[in-house]
Design an enzyme around this catalytic site. Sequence first.
Site, PDB file in Angstrom:
ATOM      1  N   TYR A  42      43.787  44.021  29.769  1.00 38.57           N
ATOM      2  CA  TYR A  42      45.128  43.931  30.362  1.00 38.57           C
ATOM      3  C   TYR A  42      46.187  44.374  29.342  1.00 38.57           C
ATOM      4  CZ  TYR A  42      42.280  40.563  33.036  1.00 38.57           C
ATOM      5  OH  TYR A  42      41.286  39.936  33.730  1.00 38.57           O
ATOM      6  N   VAL A  85      39.360  37.306  35.269  1.00 39.75           N
ATOM      7  CA  VAL A  85      40.037  36.003  35.310  1.00 39.75           C
ATOM      8  C   VAL A  85      39.081  34.810  35.393  1.00 39.75           C
ATOM      9  CG1 VAL A  85      42.330  36.543  36.177  1.00 39.75           C
ATOM     10  CG2 VAL A  85      40.480  36.220  37.781  1.00 39.75           C
ATOM     11  N   SER A 120      37.571  41.076  37.433  1.00 38.35           N
ATOM     12  CA  SER A 120      37.999  42.426  37.040  1.00 38.35           C
ATOM     13  C   SER A 120      36.942  43.213  36.268  1.00 38.35           C
ATOM     14  CB  SER A 120      39.272  42.356  36.205  1.00 38.35           C
ATOM     15  OG  SER A 120      40.378  42.140  37.041  1.00 38.35           O
ATOM     16  N   TYR A 138      36.963  45.233  47.919  1.00 36.98           N
ATOM     17  CA  TYR A 138      37.502  44.783  46.626  1.00 36.98           C
ATOM     18  C   TYR A 138      37.175  43.306  46.356  1.00 36.98           C
ATOM     19  CZ  TYR A 138      40.953  43.482  43.100  1.00 36.98           C
ATOM     20  OH  TYR A 138      41.560  42.968  41.969  1.00 36.98           O
ATOM     21  N   LYS A 187      35.535  46.121  38.044  1.00 29.08           N
ATOM     22  CA  LYS A 187      36.333  47.350  38.221  1.00 29.08           C
ATOM     23  C   LYS A 187      35.812  48.525  37.397  1.00 29.08           C
ATOM     24  CE  LYS A 187      40.546  44.662  39.075  1.00 29.08           C
ATOM     25  NZ  LYS A 187      41.784  44.161  38.432  1.00 29.08           N
TER      26      LYS A 187
HETATM   27  N1  GLN Z   1      39.937  39.282  41.926  1.00 29.01           N
HETATM   28  C1  GLN Z   1      40.972  39.163  40.946  1.00 29.01           C
HETATM   29  C2  GLN Z   1      42.319  39.585  41.504  1.00 29.01           C
HETATM   30  O1  GLN Z   1      42.401  40.523  42.220  1.00 29.01           O
HETATM   31  C3  GLN Z   1      40.617  39.975  39.736  1.00 29.01           C
HETATM   32  C4  GLN Z   1      41.679  39.919  38.695  1.00 29.01           C
HETATM   33  C5  GLN Z   1      41.169  39.820  37.289  1.00 29.01           C
HETATM   34  O2  GLN Z   1      40.030  39.471  37.011  1.00 29.01           O
HETATM   35  N2  GLN Z   1      42.072  40.064  36.376  1.00 29.01           N
HETATM   36  O3  GLN Z   1      43.308  38.988  41.248  1.00 29.01           O
END
Ligand code: GLN
Length: 313
Positions: A249, A267, A69, A197, A72
């Site tokens: 988050y 994550v 994430s 993505y 992003k």
């Molecule tokens: N690639 C992960 C997902 O889409 C990214 C989520 C994350 O890092 N929180 O679930």
Amino acid sequence: MSLPEMERIEALLPQWVEESRQQCSYGKVASYIPELSKSPIGALGIHLINSKGYSVSAGDTKLSFTMQSISKVFTLILALMDNGEEAVFDKVGMEPTGDNFNSMLKLELVQPGIPFNPLINAGAIAISSLIAGKDPKEKSGRVLEFMRLLSNNQALDYDLDVYRSESATANLNRSMAYFLKDNGVLQGEVEDVLDVYFRHCSIRITCAELAQMALVLAHNGINPLTGEELIPRRYVQIAKTFMTTCGMYNASGEFAIQVGLPAKSGVSGGILTLVPGRYGIGLIGPSLNRKGNSIAGVALLETLSQEFDWSLF
Ligand code: GLN
């Protein structure tokens, strides 16, 4: 007279890393992307870089890991550079959800089909469809080049094992993408958008490279080591605001109180954070707390911020 801050950090960091590392046993590594379950649960590493390019690091900083994430933040910036603010905020909102990063709960609320913000999965999938390029390959190539430019490493690349592992198991993200498509939020084919993505989530990076990327954000888009403007200031402002309100988050409020810095976690256990005008910081600690943030990493950032009074608030 007290030592300059960087020297104090250098002296104290190894001990703080070892203290925070104790937290690792209270968390878990992510396993919903099967390949991530191989991550070393007891690892913790951090790298800081200042405006003059002077670096300090401690712990397991040789480890590389996927951005997940954290990517992003940069796809949002690239989408803003490609399309401008109006077009981007036509497809994603500006508000935190208070829900998990992969929750679908609010997609049907308020503004039907428009994700609440660009840092939750649904929002980031919508952003992937806004990256300019004639096909998914060109779009992904542009994202990778942008990450290479900001991290100052032309060799940055995908971890194809993690990419395939996520793509093969992403039923939830797929269902969100189809929902977005049905609501006219996604441009193009769903699988093409998801490919962009999954690829940006799987870019493999180190703490030092994350710190370098964060340093550019800490200087409002300018690489202080070269003086070059890499991102327009306004887009860095937008990205840092989202990092503060949604970057950790549904623990972003708690992180703002305890640490008080713009940050983004993934994550894989990575965290990118910064002290405005001063430091870029990259961190890895794959053991996650219940909200999905690095358990030891958050503890270490709390210690640093409180010890050096870094909170912006
Ligand atoms: N690639 C992960 C997902 O889409 C990214 C989520 C994350 O890092 N929180 O679930």
